[in-house]
Design an enzyme around this catalytic site. Structure first.
Site, PDB file in Angstrom:
ATOM      1  NE  ARG A 114      -0.496   0.130   4.982  1.00 56.36           N
ATOM      2  CZ  ARG A 114      -1.075   0.068   6.178  1.00 56.36           C
ATOM      3  NH1 ARG A 114      -2.385   0.002   6.293  1.00 56.36           N
ATOM      4  NH2 ARG A 114      -0.347   0.058   7.277  1.00 56.36           N
ATOM      5  CG  ASN A 152      -4.877   5.093   7.241  1.00 52.07           C
ATOM      6  OD1 ASN A 152      -5.606   5.377   8.186  1.00 52.07           O
ATOM      7  ND2 ASN A 152      -3.949   4.151   7.316  1.00 52.07           N
ATOM      8  CD  GLU A 153      -1.001   5.108  10.597  1.00 48.33           C
ATOM      9  OE1 GLU A 153      -0.243   4.358   9.959  1.00 48.33           O
ATOM     10  OE2 GLU A 153      -1.259   4.929  11.799  1.00 48.33           O
ATOM     11  CB  CYS A 161       8.896  10.603  -3.905  1.00 49.50           C
ATOM     12  SG  CYS A 161       8.746  10.144  -5.652  1.00 49.50           S
ATOM     13  CD  GLU A 308      -5.096   3.042  12.520  1.00 50.55           C
ATOM     14  OE1 GLU A 308      -4.128   2.311  12.821  1.00 50.55           O
ATOM     15  OE2 GLU A 308      -5.258   3.500  11.389  1.00 50.55           O
ATOM     16  CD1 TRP A 316       1.696  -3.501  12.966  1.00 48.11           C
ATOM     17  CD2 TRP A 316       3.436  -2.704  14.136  1.00 48.11           C
ATOM     18  NE1 TRP A 316       1.213  -2.524  13.824  1.00 48.11           N
ATOM     19  CE2 TRP A 316       2.258  -2.022  14.547  1.00 48.11           C
ATOM     20  CE3 TRP A 316       4.643  -2.370  14.746  1.00 48.11           C
ATOM     21  CZ2 TRP A 316       2.259  -1.033  15.536  1.00 48.11           C
ATOM     22  CZ3 TRP A 316       4.644  -1.384  15.731  1.00 48.11           C
ATOM     23  CH2 TRP A 316       3.466  -0.727  16.109  1.00 48.11           C
ATOM     24  CG  PHE A 358      -1.494 -13.911  12.702  1.00 49.30           C
ATOM     25  CD1 PHE A 358      -2.283 -14.842  13.370  1.00 49.30           C
ATOM     26  CD2 PHE A 358      -0.817 -14.308  11.563  1.00 49.30           C
ATOM     27  CE1 PHE A 358      -2.384 -16.154  12.916  1.00 49.30           C
ATOM     28  CE2 PHE A 358      -0.907 -15.613  11.095  1.00 49.30           C
ATOM     29  CZ  PHE A 358      -1.701 -16.544  11.771  1.00 49.30           C
TER      30      PHE A 358
HETATM   31  C1  GAL Z   1      -1.701   1.675  11.158  1.00 45.72           C
HETATM   32  C2  GAL Z   1      -2.530   1.751   9.889  1.00 45.72           C
HETATM   33  C3  GAL Z   1      -3.614   0.701   9.864  1.00 45.72           C
HETATM   34  C4  GAL Z   1      -3.066  -0.640  10.269  1.00 45.72           C
HETATM   35  C5  GAL Z   1      -2.430  -0.515  11.635  1.00 45.72           C
HETATM   36  C6  GAL Z   1      -1.886  -1.805  12.176  1.00 45.72           C
HETATM   37  O1  GAL Z   1      -0.450   2.239  10.961  1.00 45.72           O
HETATM   38  O2  GAL Z   1      -3.124   3.017   9.770  1.00 45.72           O
HETATM   39  O3  GAL Z   1      -4.172   0.638   8.574  1.00 45.72           O
HETATM   40  O4  GAL Z   1      -2.132  -1.055   9.337  1.00 45.72           O
HETATM   41  O5  GAL Z   1      -1.379   0.399  11.553  1.00 45.72           O
HETATM   42  O6  GAL Z   1      -1.318  -1.602  13.460  1.00 45.72           O
END
Ligand code: GAL
Length: 670
Positions: A114, A152-153, A161, A308, A316, A358
Site C-alpha cells: 500500500r 490514512n497515516e 520520493c 487507532e 508488526w 494476526f
Molecule cells: C496503522 C494503519 C492501519 C493498520 C495498523 C496496524 O499504521 O493506519 O491501517 O495497518 O497500523 O497496526
C-alpha cells in the site's frame, strides 16, 4: 461553516476501522448488531477500498458501500467516511507508471502492498480528485455521514520520493522560496566544497553522494516533502469543503512521526486524530501519554480522537505481546484523561487474509461474543456512554514544553559534535518528571503565546529562527521561568551558525556564553556538584563562562572541573535556567521538583508513584481521573472541601477513595 465536532458527536466516539469489503452481507448484519451491543457509535469505512470502488478508470461501483452505510445507519452507527486514497489500485500504475514513488536508487515502488504513490505525481492528483469528487457527491447527504477521514497515516511508509517529477517539483519549490539562484547559493552556503549552482536545473536530490550532504539542502528537502504531502491532503480537503461545507475533516497522525510537521497540519484539520500502539514491554506507556498531550496541544488544547489502537496485540513487531486483562481499558482512560474524546481501534473484525491477519481487533477470529477481547471492548464502550458530560472538557496546564518539528529535523542531521543525540529522548527526559508527578503539560511552538504558562522548557532548541529570541525574552521578562538545555540557540532557519558566541540568540537571556562543547563518549560520564550533592551526567558538557548568571552546579571531573553545569539568570521579572549537560534521571527529577515547588506548580491530587492523576475541566465541572497502574489497590485521600460523584458508578464520594489494581476512577465535582 464547519460543524463543531462536539455537535456532530456529543458522545465520546467509540468504534474503529471497518473493512466490510473483506466480508459478505451476512457478516455486515452481524457486525452491526455486535457493534450496537458494544456501544460503537462511529466507524471509519473505506480506508483501503479504492480498487473495489473504482474497478477501472472512471468505472465506479458504490453498490456495496451504499448497502453498508444503510445497515450502519439503521443500527444508529455514524460513519467517518474515508476518501479511500491510501492505497491506489493496480490498474492505475499499470496505465500511468509515473504515479509510483521512486526510491533513492532510482527503483520505483510496486503494487502489492500500500501507499506506493508519489505525492508529486500530477497524474496521481488527477486520479484522487476524480475519486474524492465521486465519493463526496454520492454521500454528501447521507444521514450516516459524520465526518471525512482523509487518506490514512500520510507518509507512514514512504515520505520521500526521488522520481523525475519530484525533482522537478523540488526545483519549483526552491524557486518559489529563494526567487534567485544567488539567494539559494547564499542560503545553502554553497561556497563550501565548491557547491555553487548557476541554474536551477543543476540542483539534484541530497542523496547518492560520496560523503556528507549539504545540511541546508537536506533540510529544505525535508520541508519540501512535508509540503508536498500536505498539498495532497489540502487537495482532498478542498474538494470535500466545497461539496460538504459543514462536514468536519481529519486525517490520522502517528506516534514519534518525524517527517510531517503536525503543528502545521493541525491548522488545516477540524479534529486532531492519531494512532497509538504502545508495546506492552514498555510497561506504563508514558511516551504515548506524552503524545496524547502533544496531540491535544496541536490545536490549542482542543480534544482529539484516538483513531487507532489495538485491543490486544499488533502483528508488526518482532514479538507481539498482548495487552493483559484491563490494560487496554486503563490505557484508553489515560487517553480520555489527557484530552481524548474518541477511542477507536484498528480494526473492527480481525482479518482472514492479508498481511494483517494476526493483528488484534475488536472481534477476534473466533467470532465469539464471550471472548475476552470483545467483552473488554463491550465493557469500555458501554462505560464511555456515561461520560457525555465530559465531551469538550479541557486540560489546564501551567507548564509548556517547546516542541518544534523543524528543529527535530535540523538537530539530527549528520556532522554534529555528537551524532547520537536524539531530540525526542531529550524531550522525553524532561516530560517524564511531569508525567511521574502528575503535573499537566502542554506542548507549544517556539512562537506560541506563552502568557498562560508559569514554566516553559526548551529542550535542545538547536534551531532558532527569527522571532524566537524575542518571544522567549518577552515571556521571561514578564515573570516566566524558562529552562533551556544544551545545544540550544546554535543555528538559524538554514542551519547556519548564529555567530557571536554560543548560544548567540540566548546569551543575554541566559547571562552566559558557551565557549566550547565537550561531548562525552558513550561509556563516559562525569559528575556535577550542587549544594554539596553529587549527580552523574553523561553525553555532553558545555564549557560555560558566566556573564551575569549564577552557577547552581559545577562539573567535578575532567579538564573543565569547577566550571558551571547548571546556571540561573534573572531577566526582567523572570528567571532563565540553563542546563549544559545531560542529567541522570534522579537528579533531574530532584532539580525539577525544586523548580516546580518554587513556582507552586503541583498535581491536582497527591498520589503514590504509579497512580496517574489528570484533571479535565468544563465550565465549573472538574473531572478527576485516577488511574491505578499498580498491581495492588491504592487508597487516596481527597480534598475534604469537595464532594464528588463517581462518573462511572454514579455513587457519591467524599474524603477518600480506593482504586482497585489496574483500575480507574473518574471523580466528577458536584
Ligand atoms: C496503522 C494503519 C492501519 C493498520 C495498523 C496496524 O499504521 O493506519 O491501517 O495497518 O497500523 O497496526
Amino acid at each position: 461553516m464547519v460543524q463543531n465536532i462536539q455537535e456532530v458527536m456529543p458522545h465520546i466516539a467509540f468504534g474503529g476501522d471497518y473493512n466490510p469489503e473483506q466480508w459478505d452481507e451476512k457478516t455486515w448484519l452481524e457486525d452491526a448488531q455486535l457493534m450496537k451491543e458494544a456501544g460503537v457509535n462511529l466507524v471509519s469505512v473505506a480506508i483501503f477500498s479504492w480498487s473495489v470502488l473504482e474497478r477501472e478508470e472512471g468505472q465506479f461501483d458504490f453498490s456495496w458501500l451504499d448497502r453498508v452505510l444503510e445497515i450502519l445507519h439503521e443500527h444508529g452507527i455514524g460513519v467517518a467516511l474515508a476518501t479511500a486514497t491510501a492505497s491506489p489500485p493496480a490498474w492505475l500504475s499499470k496505465k500511468y507508471p509515473e504515479i509510483l514513488a521512486v526510491q533513492e536508487n532510482g527503483v520505483p515502488y510496486q503494487v502489492g502492498s500500500r501507499q506506493q504513490y508519489s505525492p508529486n505525481s500530477k497524474r496521481f492528483k488527477l486520479a484522487i480528485r476524480r475519486l474524492v469528487e465521486e465519493l463526496a457527491e454520492r454521500y454528501k447527504h447521507h444521514p450516516a455521514l459524520k465526518m471525512w477521514h482523509i487518506n490514512n497515516e500520510y507518509g507512514c511508509h514512504l515520505s520521500e520520493c526521488y522520481s523525475d517529477e519530484s525533482l522537478d517539483a523540488f526545483r519549483q519549490w526552491l524557486k518559489k522560496r529563494y526567487v534567485s539562484i544567488d539567494q539559494l547559493n547564499q542560503k545553502w552556503g554553497t561556497a563550501f566544497w565548491s557547491q555553487r549552482y548557476n541554474h536551477w536545473d543543476e540542483i539534484q536530490f541530497p542523496v547518492n553522494l560520496p560523503t556528507f550532504y549539504n545540511p541546508s539542502q537536506k533540510l529544505d528537502y525535508k520541508r519540501f516533502m512535508d509540503d508536498a504531502i500536505f498539498d495532497l491532503y489540502l487537495l482532498e480537503k478542498e474538494i470535500l469543503r466545497e461539496k460538504t461545507p459543514e462536514m468536519p475533516v481529519f486525517t490520522n497522525f502517528m506516534y514519534e512521526f518525524k517527517p510531517l510537521n503536525y503543528f502545521k497540519w493541525a491548522k488545516e484539520t477540524d479534529l486532531v486524530t492519531w494512532d497509538s500502539y504502545p508495546d506492552p514491554r514498555e510497561g506504563r506507556p508514558f511516551r504515548h501519554a506524552m503524545h496524547h498531550d502533544l496531540m491535544r496541544s496541536l490545536k490549542d488544547g482542543a480534544p482529539f480522537y484516538l483513531m487507532e489502537q489495538v485491543t490486544s496485540h499488533v502483528n508488526w513487531r518482532d514479538i507481539n505481546l498482548t495487552k493483559k486483562p484491563g490494560e487496554m481499558r486503563l490505557w484508553s482512560y489515560s487517553t480520555v484523561a489527557r484530552g481524548g474524546d474518541g477511542i477507536m481501534y484498528f480494526q473492527w473484525r480481525q482479518g482472514r487474509a492479508g498481511a494483517e491477519k494476526f493483528h488484534g481487533a475488536m472481534v477476534p477470529h473466533s467470532n465469539n461474543p464471550k471472548s475476552r477481547t470483545y467483552q473488554e471492548v463491550k465493557q469500555l464502550g458501554n462505560e464511555l456512554k456515561k461520560l457525555d458530560a465530559l465531551v469538550g472538557a479541557e486540560v489546564k496546564a501551567r507548564v509548556a514544553i517547546i516542541f518544534d518539528w523543524e528543529n527535530w529535523w535540523a538537530v539530527e542531521l549528520e556532522g554534529k559534535p555528537h551524532n547520537q543525540l536524539s531530540y525526542l529522548n531529550q524531550v522525553y527526559a524532561y516530560y517524564k518528571f511531569f508525567y511521574d508527578n502528575n503535573i499537566a503539560v502542554d506542548f507549544v511552538t517556539p512562537m506560541a503565546n506563552l502568557k498562560k504558562y508559569s514554566l516553559v522548557l526548551a529542550p535542545m532548541l538547536y534551531m532558532v529562527k527569527t522571532g524566537y529570541r524575542e518571544n522567549l525574552e518577552r515571556f521571561v521578562d514578564d515573570g516566566g521561568t524558562l529552562l533551556v538545555t544544551f545545544f540550544s540557540g546554535i543555528a538559524d532557519a538554514q542551519d547556519h551558525i548564529h555567530l557571536g558566541g554560543y548560544p548567540a540568540p540566548f546569551r543575554k537571556l541566559l547571562g552566559l556564553t558557551v565557549e566550547e562543547f565537550a561531548p562525552m563518549a558513550m561509556e563516559e560520564s562525569n559528575s556535577i556538584v550542587a549544594n554539596g550533592q553529587h549527580a552523574t551526567v553523561t553525553t555532553w558538557a558545555d564549557i560555560i563562562t558566566l556573564e551575569g548568571a549564577k552557577s547552581l552546579a559545577h562539573f567535578k571531573e575532567n579538564w573543565y572541573a569547577g566550571k558551571p553545569a547548571i546556571t540561573t539568570n534573572r531577566f526582567g521579572q523572570g528567571t532563565a535556567i540553563y542546563i549544559g549537560t545531560s542529567l541522570e534521571e534522579d537528579y533531574l527529577h530532584h532539580f525539577l521538583k525544586g523548580v516546580t515547588q518554587q513556582l507552586k506548580i503541583d498535581a491536582p491530587l497527591e498520589a503514590p508513584k504509579g497512580v496517574e492523576v489528570v484533571e479535565r475541566v468544563k465550565g465549573n465541572k472538574q473531572f478527576l481521573f485516577l488511574l491505578n497502574h499498580l498491581e495492588e489497590p491504592v487508597n487516596l485521600l481527597l480534598n475534604t472541601a469537595k464532594t464528588y460523584q463517581n462518573g462511572l458508578t454514579k455513587e457519591k464520594v467524599k474524603n477518600e477513595i480506593t482504586i482497585n489494581k489496574k483500575d480507574v476512577v473518574i471523580l466528577v465535582t458536584d
